[in-house]
Design an enzyme around this catalytic site. Structure first.
Site, PDB file in Angstrom:
ATOM      1  N   GLU A 255     103.765 -47.402   1.595  1.00 13.12           N
ATOM      2  CA  GLU A 255     103.977 -48.391   0.541  1.00 13.12           C
ATOM      3  C   GLU A 255     102.694 -49.203   0.331  1.00 13.12           C
ATOM      4  O   GLU A 255     101.924 -49.425   1.246  1.00 13.12           O
ATOM      5  CB  GLU A 255     105.120 -49.315   0.975  1.00 13.12           C
ATOM      6  CG  GLU A 255     105.420 -50.470   0.048  1.00 13.12           C
ATOM      7  CD  GLU A 255     106.404 -51.457   0.655  1.00 13.12           C
ATOM      8  OE1 GLU A 255     107.062 -52.169  -0.114  1.00 13.12           O
ATOM      9  OE2 GLU A 255     106.512 -51.521   1.907  1.00 13.12           O
ATOM     10  N   LYS A 312     111.663 -48.889  -6.383  1.00 16.03           N
ATOM     11  CA  LYS A 312     112.441 -49.466  -5.286  1.00 16.03           C
ATOM     12  C   LYS A 312     113.701 -50.151  -5.806  1.00 16.03           C
ATOM     13  O   LYS A 312     113.649 -50.981  -6.710  1.00 16.03           O
ATOM     14  CB  LYS A 312     111.566 -50.461  -4.520  1.00 16.03           C
ATOM     15  CG  LYS A 312     112.210 -51.013  -3.254  1.00 16.03           C
ATOM     16  CD  LYS A 312     111.262 -51.975  -2.543  1.00 16.03           C
ATOM     17  CE  LYS A 312     111.850 -52.497  -1.248  1.00 16.03           C
ATOM     18  NZ  LYS A 312     110.937 -53.473  -0.586  1.00 16.03           N
ATOM     19  N   CYS A 363     110.686 -48.995   2.342  1.00 12.52           N
ATOM     20  CA  CYS A 363     110.744 -50.084   3.311  1.00 12.52           C
ATOM     21  C   CYS A 363     112.158 -50.639   3.477  1.00 12.52           C
ATOM     22  O   CYS A 363     113.002 -50.056   4.134  1.00 12.52           O
ATOM     23  CB  CYS A 363     109.764 -51.175   2.890  1.00 12.52           C
ATOM     24  SG  CYS A 363     109.539 -52.504   4.100  1.00 12.52           S
TER      25      CYS A 363
END
Length: 490
Positions: A255, A312, A363
Site C-alpha cells: 500500500e 479500498k 490493510c
C-alpha cells in the site's frame, strides 16, 4: 474487579504474536463466571473493565503512532469506546445467564456485541475480535465452516461452558457439551481444510522496500516510499536477469507506494514492469479527474501502465475519512494531510492479473468479513493484502494483522500474500500456516510458488449468514431473558 482485570489482560497476553490460543477461552470464562446471575448494570461494569484491560495494551500501537504529538488521548479514547461494547456484552451475558443452556446464549450475546462494534460507529473497528486470537490451535479450522464469526462464537462458548462447570458442577451436561463440541468440531474440520493447487500454481514476488521509522514523520514522505520500493524492485529485476530468482508471474507491492493524479503515469513503475516483463500489483493514492481521492491497488502492465484497480472499501476513521473535522484536528494529523475525505470502493476486490483472478483487500480491509469472502465467491483463486504499517514502529500491530490474514486464508481456502512497506510481509498457505515472512524495517523481496484454488468453502458460500444467525440468537435470548425477568417480578 481484580479477576476481570486480570482476565482482560490475559486475553491480550494470549493474542498474536504470541501463539497461545487456549488463553482466550479461559479469559472469557472468567468474565462469564463473574457476570453470571448478576444484575445487568454489574455485568456492564465488569464488561467495560474486562474490555479496557484487554484493548488498552492490544492497541498500544496507537500510542506508538500518535503519542509523541497527541499524547495518550487517541489511544485511551479508542480503547475506552470499544470497551463500552464489551460492557454491553457483559450486560447481556448477565441477563441471559439465568436461561437454560446459558453458555450458548452468553456466547451468542458476546459475538453479537462483536458484530455491532465491527460496524459502528464510523464503520466500526473489528480489531480485537476473539477469532483473531485463534491463528493457531484447533479452532482455526472452523473459519472454513462459518468464518471468523463461528470462531469467535466457539471461543466464547468454551468460556461460557467452563464458567458454568465451575459455578454449577452438578449440572455438568450442558457445560461439558459447550466445551467439547467446539474443540471436537475444530479437530474434525481440519481434514476438510484443503491446500492442494486445484486451479494450478503461480510464482509470485513480494517487494518490501522498507520505510524510515519516523512515525508521524512518514506522513509527507510519499516520494521516499516510492523510491525505496522502486530500488528494491530493481534488485528483483537484477536477480531475475542473473538467474538467481525465477521470473515471477507478477510482483506485489505494498500500500501507498505510488501517488497518481488523473494522468495516471509513473515512469519508474512502468520501467520496472517492462524490465520484468510481468504486471505489477501496486498500492497507492489516486485522484480521479473529478477530484475524488482513493486508496487503491492498481495492476501496472508492461507497456501500458495503469490498468485494472481495486478501491479500498473500509476507510480508516479519522485518517482516510474524517468525521467531525474540527474535533478530529485534536487527535489526528490526517486532517491537514487530506483536505477532503477519500471515497470508498463498493465492489469486491478482484483484479485480473497474469491469467488469474487476484482477490485484494487493503490493510484495514482484512479485519472485515465482507472483503475476501465475496472476492473468492467471484472467482479469486489467490488473495493479497497490500499494507503500510510503517507508522507503528516495532509494535505488535503488523503481527496482529498477519493473524487476521491467516484467518482469512482458512476462511476462504486461499493462499494469502501480505505485502507490507516495512514488514511484516508474508506468504500464508490456505491452511493458515506462514511459509515465508520478512522482519520489520528491512528491505527484502520474497518469491514463492503458491497454490491457486477454485473451490468455495462453506464459509464463502454462507457469507454473512452465521453473523446474522448468531445476532438473532443473541438478541432473542436478551428479549426472552428480559421477558422472564419482568414476569417473575410481576
Amino acid at each position: 474487579m481484580v479477576a476481570v482485570t486480570a482476565a482482560g489482560f490475559a486475553l491480550y497476553a494470549g493474542s498474536p504474536p504470541r501463539e497461545a490460543w487456549w488463553v482466550a477461552p479461559l479469559a472469557v470464562a472468567v468474565l462469564a463466571a463473574v457476570v453470571r446471575h448478576r444484575e445487568v448494570r454489574a455485568g456492564f461494569g465488569y464488561g467495560v473493565v474486562f474490555g479496557f484491560a484487554f484493548l488498552l495494551p492490544l492497541l498500544g500501537w496507537l500510542q506508538d503512532f500518535l503519542g509523541a504529538d497527541f499524547g495518550p488521548w487517541p489511544w485511551l479514547g479508542v480503547a475506552a469506546v470499544e470497551a463500552l461494547f464489551i460492557g454491553l456484552a457483559g450486560a447481556g451475558m448477565a441477563l441471559v445467564s439465568r436461561l437454560p443452556t446459558a453458555p450458548v446464549w452468553m456466547a451468542a450475546v458476546f459475538v453479537t456485541a462483536e458484530s455491532v462494534r465491527s460496524a459502528f460507529p464510523f464503520g466500526g473497528f473489528p480489531w480485537g475480535r476473539l477469532a483473531f486470537t485463534q491463528d493457531t490451535g484447533p479452532l482455526l479450522s472452523l473459519a472454513a465452516l462459518g468464518g471468523t464469526t463461528l470462531v469467535s462464537f466457539s471461543v466464547a462458548l468454551i468460556g461460557g461452558g467452563l464458567a458454568e462447570l465451575v459455578r454449577a458442577p452438578r449440572r455438568w451436561a450442558v457445560p461439558v457439551a459447550a466445551i467439547a463440541v467446539p474443540l471436537v468440531g475444530g479437530l474434525a474440520c481440519w481434514p476438510l481444510v484443503g491446500t492442494d493447487a486445484n486451479a494450478g500454481t503461480a510464482r509470485v514476488a513480494i517487494v518490501q522496500g522498507n520505510a524510515p521509522n519516523l512515525g508521524l514523520g512518514l506522513l509527507y514522505e510519499d516520494e521516499v516510499l516510492h523510491d525505496n520500493h522502486v530500488r528494491a524492485a530493481q534488485k528483483l529485476v537484477d536477480d531475475v536477469r542473473a538467474g538467481r530468482v525465477a521470473r515471477p508471474d507478477f510482483a506485489l507491492f505494498p500500500e501507498q507506494v505510488g501517488s497518481w493524479g488523473p494522468s495516471r503515469t509513473d515512469p519508474e513503475l512502468s520501467a520496472i514492469a517492462s524490465q520484468l516483463g510481468v504486471p505489477l500489483v501496486v498500492g497507492g493514492l489516486g485522484q480521479d479527474g473529478d477530484g475524488r481521492l482513493h486508496n487503491q491497488v492498481v495492476r501496472w502492465d508492461p507497456g501500458t501502465g495503469f490498468g485494472d484497480r481495486y478501491v479500498k472499501k473500509h476507510l480508516v476513521p479519522f485518517a482516510e475519512t474524517i468525521p467531525m473535522r474540527e474535533f478530529a484536528r485534536l487527535v489526528s494529523p490526517f486532517v491537514d494531510r487530506f483536505q477532503s475525505d477519500m471515497t470508498p470502493g463498493e465492489e469486491p476486490g478482484v483484479i485480473d492479473v497474469a491469467g488469474l483472478k487476484l482477490g485484494v483487500g487493503v490493510c484495514y480491509d482484512v479485519a472485515y468479513n465482507d472483503v475476501f469472502g465475496p472476492a473468492a465467491a467471484q472467482g479469486a483463486t489467490l488473495l493479497a493484502v497490500p499494507t503500510n504499517n510503517a507508522w507503528y514502529g516495532h509494535s505488535e500491530m503488523s503481527y496482529q494483522q498477519l493473524a487476521m490474514s491467516r484467518l482469512r486464508a482458512v476462511e476462504t481456502g486461499r493462499a494469502v500474500l501480505v505485502g507490507a512497506t516495512s514488514g511484516v510481509s508474508a506468504v500464508v498457505a490456505p491452511d493458515g500456516s506462514v511459509t515465508a515472512q520478512t522482519d520489520l524495517f528491512t528491505e527484502e523481496n520474497l518469491t514463492a510458488e503458491v497454490p491457486l484454488r477454485a473451490n468455495r468453502t462453506p464459509a464463502t458460500e454462507l457469507g454473512s449468514v452465521p453473523m446474522w444467525t448468531l445476532a438473532v440468537l443473541g438478541v432473542g435470548a436478551i428479549a426472552a431473558a428480559g421477558w422472564r425477568s419482568r414476569k417473575s417480578d410481576a
